[in-house]
Structure formats: C-alpha cells, structure tokens
Design a protein around this motif. Structure first.
Motif, PDB file in Angstrom:
ATOM      1  N   UNK A   1       3.268  -3.090  21.331  1.00 56.29           N
ATOM      2  CA  UNK A   1       3.843  -4.190  20.324  1.00 56.29           C
ATOM      3  C   UNK A   1       5.505  -3.698  20.607  1.00 56.29           C
ATOM      4  N   UNK A   2       5.967  -3.087  20.193  1.00 60.10           N
ATOM      5  CA  UNK A   2       7.150  -2.743  20.836  1.00 60.10           C
ATOM      6  C   UNK A   2       8.240  -2.639  21.486  1.00 60.10           C
TER       7      UNK A   2
ATOM      8  N   UNK B   1      19.154  -3.597  19.462  1.00 60.13           N
ATOM      9  CA  UNK B   1      19.104  -4.335  18.965  1.00 60.13           C
ATOM     10  C   UNK B   1      18.141  -5.086  18.337  1.00 60.13           C
ATOM     11  N   UNK B   2      16.804  -4.163  18.689  1.00 56.88           N
ATOM     12  CA  UNK B   2      15.906  -4.483  18.067  1.00 56.88           C
ATOM     13  C   UNK B   2      15.052  -3.839  16.843  1.00 56.88           C
ATOM     14  N   UNK B   3      16.238  -2.490  16.808  1.00 57.24           N
ATOM     15  CA  UNK B   3      15.752  -1.770  15.662  1.00 57.24           C
ATOM     16  C   UNK B   3      14.147  -0.580  15.469  1.00 57.24           C
ATOM     17  N   UNK B   4      14.789  -0.552  16.791  1.00 56.49           N
ATOM     18  CA  UNK B   4      13.149   0.274  16.899  1.00 56.49           C
ATOM     19  C   UNK B   4      13.970   1.898  18.118  1.00 56.49           C
TER      20      UNK B   4
ATOM     21  N   UNK C   1      -0.936   3.704  26.617  1.00 58.60           N
ATOM     22  CA  UNK C   1       0.355   3.739  25.218  1.00 58.60           C
ATOM     23  C   UNK C   1      -0.831   3.399  23.953  1.00 58.60           C
ATOM     24  N   UNK C   2      -0.534   3.768  23.099  1.00 55.47           N
ATOM     25  CA  UNK C   2      -0.418   3.399  21.516  1.00 55.47           C
ATOM     26  C   UNK C   2      -0.381   1.733  21.627  1.00 55.47           C
TER      27      UNK C   2
END
Ligand SMILES: [Zn+2]
Length: 379
Positions: A273-274, A249-252, A267-268
């Motif tokens: 942010x994702x 749904x959020x495209x990742x 994490x980076x």
C-alpha cells in the motif's frame, strides 16, 4: 448433451464483481452456500480458486443456468484479464522481466537490474487480500465483492473516493471490519490514479493529460513505476534524488523501508500500500511538472504542451506517434487472428533482429495466447 435449465432466481452480476461473490449471492437465494450450490446442482466439487481460473466446463454450466454470457463470466475471474492486466497465469521464469521491464518512467531502463523470478504472476499477491469499500458494502443488503479488491492494484474505491479497508473473513464470507474508523477519504493523488485504473478496467482505455492509452499499457506503466520505486538507490545514480523526493513527498522511508529486493507481489500488504501510494505521488509530481522523469514513457503522464509548441511544424505528429503505433498494432493483431499471411508478417516483425530459439518460443506462446495460430509451420 442436454442444455441445463435456467435457475429460477439468478441475480445479474454487477460491474467488476468477482465470480465467487456472484455465486454467493445466487446461493443465498436458495438458502445454500456456494459449495452446496455447485456440488448438488452442478456436480462440481472444487470451490477454491473460483476467482482465479475456474474450469471452462464450470463457466459453461453457469452460463446455461443463468443466461449470462460466457465472456462476462470469464471477466469475473483473473483468467479473463489476460493479456490486458497480466500476460498469463502459467509460470514462466521470463515473465517478470517481460512485464515489468518493457517500459520506463522514472529511471532509464538500463538502471534497473534484469531479474529472473520463478513462479511470478503480475499483480497476484502471495497471500489472500481481504479489502473492500465500506461505502459500497454498506449500501446494499446483497453485498457485492469486486474481483480487483483481491489484488494490490487499487488503494481506494473509484466511486466513493475512500480507502479500501481490511476485513476479517473466512473464504468469501465477511465477518467484520478490522478497523473501527471506516470511510476515510483518500487524497487526490490516490483517487486520480485509482479512477484511471478503474477506467482501464471498465472501458479498456485511460484518459491521460495528452492522450488516451490502452488499458494494457496503463497496467504495465503502474507496475513499472512500482518497480522503479523499489530499485536500490545505489543503482539510480543521478535519479536517486528523484526517487528520494517521491518517497519524502508521501511521508514514507525510501523503498517503504525495505533493504532487500522482493517482487512487489510477494511483499506484505502494508508495504504494497505504501508503494502504491508512492506511485500515485510520483505520477502527480510528473503530471504537475515538479519532477522531470527520465524514463521513455514519462511523457505519457506530462500535461498537454502549450498551444505554441503544439502548433509547431512537427510536434503534433510526434505526439500522435504512440497512438498511431498502438492503433496499427491492434489492427495487425486483429487481422492476424484469421489471416495466416498477416500472422506470419506479424511474427516476422516481432522477431526482427532477434531469432533465438527462446525468443521465438516466447513469441509463439504470446501470439497463441491472444488467439493467433502457431507460427511453427512457417519458420
Ligand atoms: Zn465504494
């Protein structure tokens, strides 16, 4: 000791400002940098980690120099945010599980593996994060840098609704934006989540569809969902499709493309942010009823039940149980701070059914951290 005289010029701290940002603005009044201000005026040589846990002696001198309350100065550092945002800044191998496995939203708790993570502090990134709101920074000459911009906690500016943008800087000095395209509006799922986080930071409460919850609970719910979205699908069994649905749904890609588990904090920034965006999406899907989450605390995010159900013979009472429990817990803690009998009763209640030496040690440490005297003499 003779109290220090007030600085002639000392701009007031702004809401949410980091201690280093405020000191930088004061130093600018005297055409100095922060290092010189602290060294020459207060005989204090440490200028790193000012926003983490500066010595109390420094905060006391700053309070005298500026007239700003010690408690406010403390809230401009991460140490001032224990135990709400984080349990403690001291290393504890059990801290990770205690913080992130206390609640469940997307997955029943047993589906998430227990983990021991050394040197872990909730929300504290491994590498310094430099992000800021271009609107906030562009508006005034006296630039104010917020403490929470340093953490992977917010995606957007709660006031302006635009993404926080990365910038180049040395120590706390702004050099320039990393990107040319500034002031990008964030989507409504993100702004809703971030405005709730800001409510938690500024008011100590968050208004959810059904009720208001304590800020401490909100931060732990956020961190819980981040952890659930980072759980290998092989552990999720029937909820794997829910997790996949959220990421799609959020495209990742699922788990932001990560195959090996690492704590969120290490994490980076791109991956963090994702994951935060997926958390905002998950909360939106639960709130709009498009996802029936199986975790115990998912009900906190669901919309108000219909009047018909609410007026039923016991549903209102059921809805209020959590609020009542929180209110009772807060009352018990307040009383235990100055009443040994209440402190003992609270200690007994917490350790009921589990009196291992380790659990008792952790309970004592937690109570001590929130201002309740040690129970060691009463065991
Ligand atoms: Zn802003």
């Amino acid at each position: 000791m003779k109290p220090l005289r007030r600085w002639p010029l000392h701009p007031a701290p702004r809401e949410g400002e980091a201690l280093s940002s405020w000191l930088h603005r004061i130093a600018c009044c005297y055409q100095m940098n922060v290092r010189d201000l602290l060294q020459h005026d207060l005989n204090f040589n440490q200028t790193h980690d000012l926003d983490l846990r500066p010595p109390v002696a420094l905060l006391e001198m700053l309070a005298q120099r500026s007239g700003v309350e010690l408690a406010l100065l403390r809230s401009m550092t991460l140490a001032g945010w224990t135990p709400w945002l984080l349990d403690s800044l001291d290393p504890d191998p059990l801290a990770f599980d205690a913080y992130s496995r206390q609640f469940s939203v997307l997955l029943p708790l047993y589906k998430r593996p227990a983990r021991i993570v050394s040197c872990w502090t909730a929300w504290l990134p491994k590498q310094a994060i430099r992000r800021a709101c271009p609107e906030c920074i562009g508006q005034s000459e006296n630039k104010v840098w917020l403490l929470m911009w340093q953490l992977p906690l917010l995606l957007s500016c709660p006031q302006h609704g635009c993404w926080l943008e990365p910038y180049f800087g040395v120590s706390n000095t702004f050099i320039g934006w990393e990107t040319e395209k500034l002031s990008r509006p964030a989507n409504k799922n993100i702004t809703k989540m971030d405005r709730r986080t800001w409510q938690a930071l500024s008011m100590g409460q968050v208004k959810l569809p059904n009720r208001s919850i304590h800020a401490g609970l909100w931060f732990r719910l956020l961190r819980t969902v981040l952890e659930e979205l980072n759980t290998p699908l092989s552990r999720c069994s029937s909820q794997a499709q829910d997790i996949r649905f959220i990421w799609e749904s959020c495209g990742y890609p699922v788990r932001a493309g990560r195959r090996i588990w690492q704590p969120y904090e290490t994490l980076s920034l791109d991956i963090q942010l994702q994951m935060l965006e997926a958390t905002a999406t998950a909360m939106h899907l639960i709130e709009t009823g498009r996802l029936i989450a199986q975790g115990e605390q998912a009900k906190l995010l669901r919309p108000e039940p219909s009047k018909k159900i609410d007026e039923g013979h016991c549903s209102t009472k059921q809805l209020n149980h959590w609020e009542m429990a929180l209110a009772a817990a807060e009352e018990a803690v307040a009383s235990a701070r100055h009443n040994p009998e209440a402190a003992q009763a609270l200690f007994n209640a917490i350790t009921l059914g589990c009196r291992t030496a380790e659990f008792i040690r952790r309970t004592q440490a937690l109570l001590s951290e929130i201002g309740i005297p040690s129970m060691g003499d009463h065991i």
